[in-house]
Design an enzyme around this catalytic site. Structure first.
Site, short mmCIF file in Angstrom:
data_model
loop_
_atom_site.label_atom_id
_atom_site.label_comp_id
_atom_site.label_asym_id
_atom_site.label_seq_id
_atom_site.Cartn_x
_atom_site.Cartn_y
_atom_site.Cartn_z
N ILE A 49 0.83 -1.21 0.00
CA ILE A 49 0.00 0.00 0.00
C ILE A 49 0.87 1.26 0.00
O ILE A 49 0.57 2.23 -0.71
CB ILE A 49 -0.97 -0.02 1.20
CG1 ILE A 49 -1.95 -1.18 1.04
CG2 ILE A 49 -1.72 1.30 1.33
CD1 ILE A 49 -2.65 -1.22 -0.31
N TYR A 50 1.93 1.23 0.79
CA TYR A 50 2.83 2.39 0.81
C TYR A 50 3.42 2.63 -0.58
O TYR A 50 3.39 3.75 -1.11
CB TYR A 50 3.94 2.16 1.83
CG TYR A 50 4.95 3.28 1.90
CD1 TYR A 50 4.58 4.56 2.29
CD2 TYR A 50 6.29 3.04 1.58
CE1 TYR A 50 5.51 5.58 2.36
CE2 TYR A 50 7.23 4.06 1.65
CZ TYR A 50 6.84 5.33 2.04
OH TYR A 50 7.76 6.33 2.09
N ALA A 51 3.94 1.55 -1.20
CA ALA A 51 4.54 1.68 -2.54
C ALA A 51 3.51 2.12 -3.56
O ALA A 51 3.78 2.97 -4.42
CB ALA A 51 5.18 0.36 -2.95
#
Lengths: 251, 102
Positions: A161-163
């Site tokens: 999700i961060y990426a």
């Protein structure tokens, strides 16, 4: 009979800021870490700096105004920009630093976490870009710097999700660069490598070492490395540089 | 907001637009001035510049954030941005008490 439509000059972002007082620089996520460092650096360089974070910082500086604000809360963001307009009447630079990470296997990631990361990293960055551009276009000059991450091109497991949220930032940067060029505004992004901050505190050391080994220059990044790229993007001489994303460490 | 007030919002924004972007070739500040589309004074870029001056002006007057270019505006049978008057009419409509924007 009506006059024909007249096009405004579309020669792209201006190379020089308009004449006037000290530049006004807005930095998000300044309570601690790299945001605080950037705020202190730009204050030292003579800028009027406005910073924000959800909680109040335990530090202050001359020519630094802090506004408590959740970057994804639209009414709060509008109020922040109204304050900048009233107090300073202009905005020269936006550094969209605020961001959160969540490291977990996708099978174990709650949707609330997904929404929280996307709200802060994507919605927050978008809101600040939009409102900053509204202020900047009045003077036909502005510089916006977003934050991406090497986690995106390195396709890091555990950071889906961060990426993904930062991949959205790269795309946002590229498209906004085109939409805002006619208004004299450049939009670029910097993608730091891991820096020893709170963001990676919970990541196992061996994982960080494996990650750093994939960089062309295998070391942790520093705040100075990031500042260097930001200063290049903010420079009045960088008026022909837009839509670019610079990954540090040779990723 | 009545039609006269809405018209004033649009004309004030047009005055501001001229001052910032069109000092040399101002858009006539009149109700029948055509804004966008055939015979209009604004290209798409200047329409963007102008619309958010209108939004800012509306916010100053009403204290509320109003989006003039949301899906509702785009789905109108006739564009609200054809002329000063059509835009004022649209503002009256979206600022009406039963409007979702109110």
């Amino acid at each position: 009979m009506s006059e024909p439509a007249v096009s405004t000059s579309n020669s792209g972002p201006a190379n020089r800021p308009p004449e006037g007082d000290v530049p006004v620089t807005l930095i998000t996520g300044t309570r601690k870490g790299i945001g605080r460092y950037l705020a202190e650096q730009f204050v030292a360089k003579g800028h009027q700096v406005v910073g924000c974070s959800r909680q109040a910082p335990d530090w202050s500086a001359p020519n630094y105004l802090h506004i408590c604000c959740d970057v994804s809360d639209e009414p709060a963001v509008l109020q922040l920009f109204a304050t900048i307009r009233q107090r300073f009447g202009r905005l020269d630079h936006l550094i969209n630093n605020a961001g959160i990470a969540s490291m977990n296997h996708c099978l174990l990631t709650p949707v609330d976490t997904v929404r929280r990361v996307l709200d802060t990293n994507v919605v927050g960055s978008f809101l600040f870009c939009r409102e900053a551009a509204r202020l900047m276009q009045r003077r036909n000059y502005g510089r916006i710097v977003n934050f991406s991450t090497v986690a995106t091109p390195l396709k890091l497991e555990g950071e889906a999700i961060y990426a993904a949220s930062k991949a959205a930032i790269v795309s946002l940067t590229e498209v906004l660069a085109r939409e805002l060029a006619p208004f004299g505004i450049t939009v670029n992004a910097v993608g730091p490598t891991p820096i020893e901050t709170d963001l990676i505190r919970s990541v196992p050391k061996d994982k960080m070492e494996r990650l750093i080994a994939r960089q062309a220059i295998p070391r942790y990044g520093t705040f100075e490395d990031v500042l260097n790229v930001i200063e290049f993007f903010l420079s009045p001489r960088s008026g022909f540089v837009t839509g670019q994303n610079v990954y540090l460490g040779g990723v | 907001m009545n039609q006269q007030e809405a018209l004033q919002v649009v004309l004030d924004a047009l005055g501001e637009f001229n001052q910032i972007h069109r000092r040399d070739q101002p858009v006539p500040p009149a109700p029948d001035t055509r804004l966008f589309g055939p015979g209009g004074h604004l290209d798409s870029l200047n329409l963007v510049r102008f619309v958010f001056l209108v939004e800012e002006n509306l916010q100053r007057r009403t204290g509320k954030s109003v989006a003039l270019t949301d899906e509702r505006a785009m789905s109108q049978r006739h564009s609200p941005f054809i002329s000063v008057t059509t835009l004022a009419d649209y503002i009256v409509k979206i600022c009406a008490p039963n409007s979702p924007n109110s």
